[in-house]
Write a protein that holds these residues in place. Structure first.
Motif, PDB file in Angstrom:
ATOM      1  N   ARG A   1       0.962  -1.221  -0.080  1.00 47.31           N
ATOM      2  CA  ARG A   1      -0.104  -0.150   0.117  1.00 47.31           C
ATOM      3  C   ARG A   1       1.001   1.250  -0.039  1.00 47.31           C
ATOM      4  O   ARG A   1       1.857   1.265   0.789  1.00 47.31           O
ATOM      5  CB  ARG A   1      -0.955   0.037   1.269  1.00 47.31           C
ATOM      6  CG  ARG A   1      -2.426  -0.150   1.111  1.00 47.31           C
ATOM      7  CD  ARG A   1      -2.978  -0.339   2.360  1.00 47.31           C
ATOM      8  NE  ARG A   1      -3.493   1.352   2.857  1.00 47.31           N
ATOM      9  CZ  ARG A   1      -3.392   1.756   4.114  1.00 47.31           C
ATOM     10  NH1 ARG A   1      -3.120   0.894   5.059  1.00 47.31           N
ATOM     11  NH2 ARG A   1      -3.736   2.912   3.878  1.00 47.31           N
ATOM     12  N   ARG A   2       0.850   1.995  -0.739  1.00 46.23           N
ATOM     13  CA  ARG A   2       1.665   3.439  -0.911  1.00 46.23           C
ATOM     14  C   ARG A   2       0.600   4.580  -0.906  1.00 46.23           C
ATOM     15  O   ARG A   2      -0.457   4.440  -1.707  1.00 46.23           O
ATOM     16  CB  ARG A   2       2.258   3.129  -2.276  1.00 46.23           C
ATOM     17  CG  ARG A   2       3.517   4.185  -2.333  1.00 46.23           C
ATOM     18  CD  ARG A   2       3.921   4.278  -3.719  1.00 46.23           C
ATOM     19  NE  ARG A   2       4.303   2.960  -4.323  1.00 46.23           N
ATOM     20  CZ  ARG A   2       5.258   2.192  -3.608  1.00 46.23           C
ATOM     21  NH1 ARG A   2       6.237   2.769  -3.023  1.00 46.23           N
ATOM     22  NH2 ARG A   2       5.629   1.317  -4.592  1.00 46.23           N
ATOM     23  N   VAL A   3       1.156   5.678  -0.184  1.00 51.26           N
ATOM     24  CA  VAL A   3       0.391   6.793  -0.218  1.00 51.26           C
ATOM     25  C   VAL A   3       1.218   7.625  -1.332  1.00 51.26           C
ATOM     26  O   VAL A   3       2.473   7.692  -1.759  1.00 51.26           O
ATOM     27  CB  VAL A   3       0.960   7.602   1.058  1.00 51.26           C
ATOM     28  CG1 VAL A   3       0.870   9.216   1.246  1.00 51.26           C
ATOM     29  CG2 VAL A   3      -0.225   6.932   2.310  1.00 51.26           C
ATOM     30  N   GLY A   4       0.290   8.482  -2.001  1.00 48.63           N
ATOM     31  CA  GLY A   4       0.702   9.368  -2.993  1.00 48.63           C
ATOM     32  C   GLY A   4      -0.049  10.671  -3.037  1.00 48.63           C
ATOM     33  O   GLY A   4      -1.078  10.591  -2.601  1.00 48.63           O
TER      34      GLY A   4
ATOM     35  N   GLY B   1       4.731  23.015 -13.406  1.00 45.85           N
ATOM     36  CA  GLY B   1       4.680  21.673 -12.828  1.00 45.85           C
ATOM     37  C   GLY B   1       3.515  20.971 -12.593  1.00 45.85           C
ATOM     38  O   GLY B   1       2.459  21.341 -12.290  1.00 45.85           O
ATOM     39  N   SER B   2       3.722  19.556 -12.682  1.00 47.67           N
ATOM     40  CA  SER B   2       2.689  18.694 -12.101  1.00 47.67           C
ATOM     41  C   SER B   2       3.444  17.737 -11.388  1.00 47.67           C
ATOM     42  O   SER B   2       3.819  16.812 -12.019  1.00 47.67           O
ATOM     43  CB  SER B   2       1.747  18.200 -13.314  1.00 47.67           C
ATOM     44  OG  SER B   2       0.882  17.108 -12.781  1.00 47.67           O
ATOM     45  N   HIS B   3       3.437  17.573 -10.048  1.00 43.67           N
ATOM     46  CA  HIS B   3       4.481  16.917  -9.421  1.00 43.67           C
ATOM     47  C   HIS B   3       3.673  15.789  -8.857  1.00 43.67           C
ATOM     48  O   HIS B   3       2.757  15.808  -8.201  1.00 43.67           O
ATOM     49  CB  HIS B   3       5.173  17.837  -8.359  1.00 43.67           C
ATOM     50  CG  HIS B   3       5.896  19.043  -8.699  1.00 43.67           C
ATOM     51  ND1 HIS B   3       6.624  19.747  -8.197  1.00 43.67           N
ATOM     52  CD2 HIS B   3       6.244  19.205 -10.357  1.00 43.67           C
ATOM     53  CE1 HIS B   3       7.438  20.480  -8.874  1.00 43.67           C
ATOM     54  NE2 HIS B   3       6.963  20.451 -10.057  1.00 43.67           N
ATOM     55  N   GLU B   4       4.141  14.468  -8.982  1.00 42.10           N
ATOM     56  CA  GLU B   4       3.908  13.353  -8.266  1.00 42.10           C
ATOM     57  C   GLU B   4       4.667  13.266  -7.158  1.00 42.10           C
ATOM     58  O   GLU B   4       6.020  13.109  -7.250  1.00 42.10           O
ATOM     59  CB  GLU B   4       4.028  12.146  -9.149  1.00 42.10           C
ATOM     60  CG  GLU B   4       2.765  12.345 -10.466  1.00 42.10           C
ATOM     61  CD  GLU B   4       3.475  11.600 -11.749  1.00 42.10           C
ATOM     62  OE1 GLU B   4       3.650  10.500 -11.667  1.00 42.10           O
ATOM     63  OE2 GLU B   4       3.832  12.304 -12.692  1.00 42.10           O
ATOM     64  N   ASN B   5       3.903  12.808  -5.699  1.00 40.86           N
ATOM     65  CA  ASN B   5       4.796  12.403  -4.895  1.00 40.86           C
ATOM     66  C   ASN B   5       4.533  10.991  -4.359  1.00 40.86           C
ATOM     67  O   ASN B   5       3.221  10.351  -4.472  1.00 40.86           O
ATOM     68  CB  ASN B   5       4.303  13.238  -3.739  1.00 40.86           C
ATOM     69  CG  ASN B   5       4.692  14.545  -3.840  1.00 40.86           C
ATOM     70  OD1 ASN B   5       5.925  15.151  -3.507  1.00 40.86           O
ATOM     71  ND2 ASN B   5       3.626  15.341  -4.477  1.00 40.86           N
TER      72      ASN B   5
ATOM     73  N   ARG C   1      10.701   8.027   2.778  1.00 45.19           N
ATOM     74  CA  ARG C   1      10.998   9.066   1.984  1.00 45.19           C
ATOM     75  C   ARG C   1      10.182   9.277   1.159  1.00 45.19           C
ATOM     76  O   ARG C   1       8.898   8.399   0.969  1.00 45.19           O
ATOM     77  CB  ARG C   1      12.454   8.650   1.137  1.00 45.19           C
ATOM     78  CG  ARG C   1      13.654   8.782   1.847  1.00 45.19           C
ATOM     79  CD  ARG C   1      14.784   8.782   0.637  1.00 45.19           C
ATOM     80  NE  ARG C   1      14.862  10.229   0.169  1.00 45.19           N
ATOM     81  CZ  ARG C   1      15.980  10.778   0.032  1.00 45.19           C
ATOM     82  NH1 ARG C   1      17.013  10.343   0.263  1.00 45.19           N
ATOM     83  NH2 ARG C   1      16.047  11.699  -0.809  1.00 45.19           N
ATOM     84  N   ARG C   2       9.872  10.359   0.563  1.00 43.28           N
ATOM     85  CA  ARG C   2       8.987  10.973  -0.357  1.00 43.28           C
ATOM     86  C   ARG C   2       9.697  11.064  -1.787  1.00 43.28           C
ATOM     87  O   ARG C   2      10.568  11.934  -2.040  1.00 43.28           O
ATOM     88  CB  ARG C   2       8.331  12.278  -0.125  1.00 43.28           C
ATOM     89  CG  ARG C   2       7.250  12.781  -0.726  1.00 43.28           C
ATOM     90  CD  ARG C   2       6.483  13.971  -0.420  1.00 43.28           C
ATOM     91  NE  ARG C   2       7.301  15.131   0.016  1.00 43.28           N
ATOM     92  CZ  ARG C   2       7.467  16.318  -0.697  1.00 43.28           C
ATOM     93  NH1 ARG C   2       6.832  16.484  -1.522  1.00 43.28           N
ATOM     94  NH2 ARG C   2       8.180  17.137  -0.543  1.00 43.28           N
ATOM     95  N   LEU C   3       9.478  10.373  -2.731  1.00 37.10           N
ATOM     96  CA  LEU C   3       9.686  10.356  -4.190  1.00 37.10           C
ATOM     97  C   LEU C   3       8.952  11.591  -4.928  1.00 37.10           C
ATOM     98  O   LEU C   3       7.898  11.272  -4.781  1.00 37.10           O
ATOM     99  CB  LEU C   3       9.640   8.802  -4.867  1.00 37.10           C
ATOM    100  CG  LEU C   3      10.320   8.983  -6.152  1.00 37.10           C
ATOM    101  CD1 LEU C   3      11.508   9.043  -6.293  1.00 37.10           C
ATOM    102  CD2 LEU C   3       9.700   7.654  -6.887  1.00 37.10           C
ATOM    103  N   HIS C   4       9.840  12.325  -5.507  1.00 36.36           N
ATOM    104  CA  HIS C   4       8.992  13.502  -5.885  1.00 36.36           C
ATOM    105  C   HIS C   4       9.595  13.565  -7.558  1.00 36.36           C
ATOM    106  O   HIS C   4      10.699  13.684  -7.823  1.00 36.36           O
ATOM    107  CB  HIS C   4       9.946  14.759  -5.409  1.00 36.36           C
ATOM    108  CG  HIS C   4       9.178  15.908  -5.473  1.00 36.36           C
ATOM    109  ND1 HIS C   4       9.700  17.231  -5.010  1.00 36.36           N
ATOM    110  CD2 HIS C   4       7.902  16.251  -5.586  1.00 36.36           C
ATOM    111  CE1 HIS C   4       8.774  18.135  -4.901  1.00 36.36           C
ATOM    112  NE2 HIS C   4       7.607  17.607  -5.510  1.00 36.36           N
TER     113      HIS C   4
END
Ligand code: ATP
Ligand code: MG
Ligand code: MG
Length: 485
Positions: free
Chosen positions: A3-6, A122-126, A227-230
């Motif tokens: 399960r991942r948060v984004g 931008g349109s940034h995915e986290n 960590r948050r991947l940006h």
């Protein structure tokens, strides 16, 4: 991570024009108009809403909406769409005020990435990733996927490779009978205009160098665990299918990388040269040099990853695999019938070719540029994407009721649920508060902040106590809130 948060951050383009199309207000002034009700509500142009999203005015007068943390990608699409509606209502309100003032000026918000002056935003995915995973190993596998992902999830657009001179020869090659747009001398259709604005593969800076992956270490959570991947390479997408595929496919690829098993070795020789080449190659077959020698193609990279992750997909992810395959096939075979009604780039490719042909102009014609901007207009009555959607020529996306609910209701399966409860109660009881992604706090002297460092937390006694305090100590008079958020 199973399960991942984004979350998705969208910067909107802002223009304010007169009836004749000329500029009426500078972006700063237009942004001030737009944010008037926000400032009235939160005394700031940076607020968290009842749906736990963040709404703010970023530098450069770009209104931004960052969705709350989601762990379901259709929920994320609904939360993102809710942001469009909130901003569309703010724009409508501002436009009503401008009209009352007798000003010939109308604000438009564009969910796109490149303005007419060539500035990119931008349109940034986290994505939440585990701290223990080898973050340094991620780019080797993720970059080839991200560089080529534009053939699936790019927003499409036109770039000019040579200066316009307006000669007739430009027009000749522009539109073809089979409905695909071809290169004219000065203009060509591409998967993603943003690709030309990426300058580095991996970096900790966002604006100066525009990396594909931003490595700034801001986990918005327990730094020992997360960590948050940006990811900042993505285009703003209007199609719900495109937005969903961005997150759903990337999530699967991350899961494969995290699994520790052997992975497709597709590291590219030059990510930045490749991203520009892939953007321009509508057949997906241009050879891309690999780091270890040999070549690959965009279609091959996407197919290898799709095949590789298929066994990781559960029941609910079968649709993702199917859409992903259909998207690859659309590029590989040239049969756009599914893509042209589902994916932003292909919807636009068909639309631009039709309009260019009807008008007898080439893709470099200013009418096509206006059409491109209008496609991304979030105002349902003005936007071309929304007009196509109503006619069944673009995906419907989440049901209307779901998007309406997402305006005021946070996702219930992440900590956004807690933030949403606190903001809602504080607004209803007129209690001053400040929140951010990890912290919830009342502003009265001596109030203790509540930290929520695990993005999966949905219940916390300290938050219950905070809610109790809000209910018993509030003034009882609701803080004037924006009626639509
Ligand atoms: P800036 O916009 O100034 O670059 P930022 O990158 O911190 O700042 P925000 O605009 O505040 O971004 O948005 C953060 C996004 O990250 C939101 O969409 C939010 O839902 C998401 N998010 C928050 N915490 C996490 C987390 N731990 N992991 C992944 N995503 C997260
Ligand atoms: Mg942001
Ligand atoms: Mg950001």
């Amino acid at each position: 991570m199973k399960r991942r948060v984004g979350g998705l951050e969208t910067e909107y383009g802002l223009v304010c024009v007169r009836a004749d199309g000329s500029r009426a207000l500078e972006p700063e002034a237009a942004a001030r108009e737009l944010f008037r009700p926000v400032v009235a509500m939160g005394r700031s142009s940076n607020v968290f809403l009842r749906n736990a999203a963040r709404l703010y005015l970023d530098v450069g007068s770009h209104p931004e909406y960052a969705t709350a943390e989601c762990d379901d990608w259709w929920e994320l699409v609904a939360q993102d769409r809710a942001g469009d509606r909130i901003f569309a209502d703010l724009a409508a309100q501002a436009n009503a005020c401008l009209a009352e003032d007798g000003q010939d000026a109308r604000i438009h918000l564009l969910k796109n990435n490149v303005d007419s002056a060539g500035n990119a935003f931008g349109s940034h995915e986290n994505y939440l990733v585990d701290r223990r995973g080898e973050f340094t190993r991620l780019p080797r596998y993720l970059l080839p996927f991200l560089v080529t992902r534009q053939i699936i999830t790019g927003a499409g657009g036109v770039v000019r490779s040579a200066p316009e001179d307006g000669t007739a020869s430009h027009r000749a090659a522009a539109a073809t009978a089979d409905g695909t747009a071809r290169e004219a001398d000065g203009a060509r259709f591409v998967f993603s205009r943003r690709s030309d604005h990426m300058w580095e593969a991996v970096s900790s800076a966002t604006t100066r160098t525009r990396p594909i992956i931003n490595t700034r270490d801001e986990p918005h959570g327990d730094p020992t665990r997360f960590r948050r991947l940006h990811v900042i390479v993505g285009d703003s997408t209007m199609s719900a299918v495109s937005t969903h595929l961005r997150f759903a496919t990337t999530d699967l690829v991350l899961r494969a990388i995290e699994s520790g098993r052997a992975l497709p070795e597709l590291a590219l020789h030059d990510d930045i040269a490749a991203i520009r080449a892939v953007s321009r190659d509508l057949a997906g077959t241009t050879p891309i040099p690999l780091a270890d020698g040999g070549t690959t193609t965009a279609v091959e990279v996407q197919q290898r990853w799709l095949d590789h992750v298929s066994d990781l997909a559960d029941e609910s992810e079968q649709q993702t695999l199917q859409d992903w395959q259909r998207a690859i096939d659309a590029v590989r075979t040239g049969d756009r019938s599914w893509a042209a009604e589902n994916l932003d780039w292909a919807i636009k490719e068909r639309l631009f070719a039709q309009v260019a042909e009807r008008r007898g102009v080439g893709l470099e014609d200013p009418a096509i540029e206006r059409l491109d901007l209008a496609y991304h207009d979030i105002e349902p009555a003005q936007g071309v994407f929304h007009a196509l959607r109503r006619r069944g020529l673009a995906p419907q996306g989440p049901a209307d009721e779901r998007i309406e609910a997402a305006r005021t209701t946070a996702p219930t399966t992440t900590r956004a649920h807690l933030r949403g409860q606190v903001v809602t109660a504080a607004q209803e009881h007129g209690v001053d508060h400040v929140v951010d992604w990890t912290t919830l706090r009342l502003t009265r002297p001596g109030a203790m902040p509540v930290q929520v460092l695990d993005p999966f937390t949905t219940e916390l006694p300290a938050v219950d106590a905070l809610l109790e305090e809000i209910r018993s100590h509030g003034s009882g008079s609701p803080r004037s809130s924006m009626p639509f958020a």
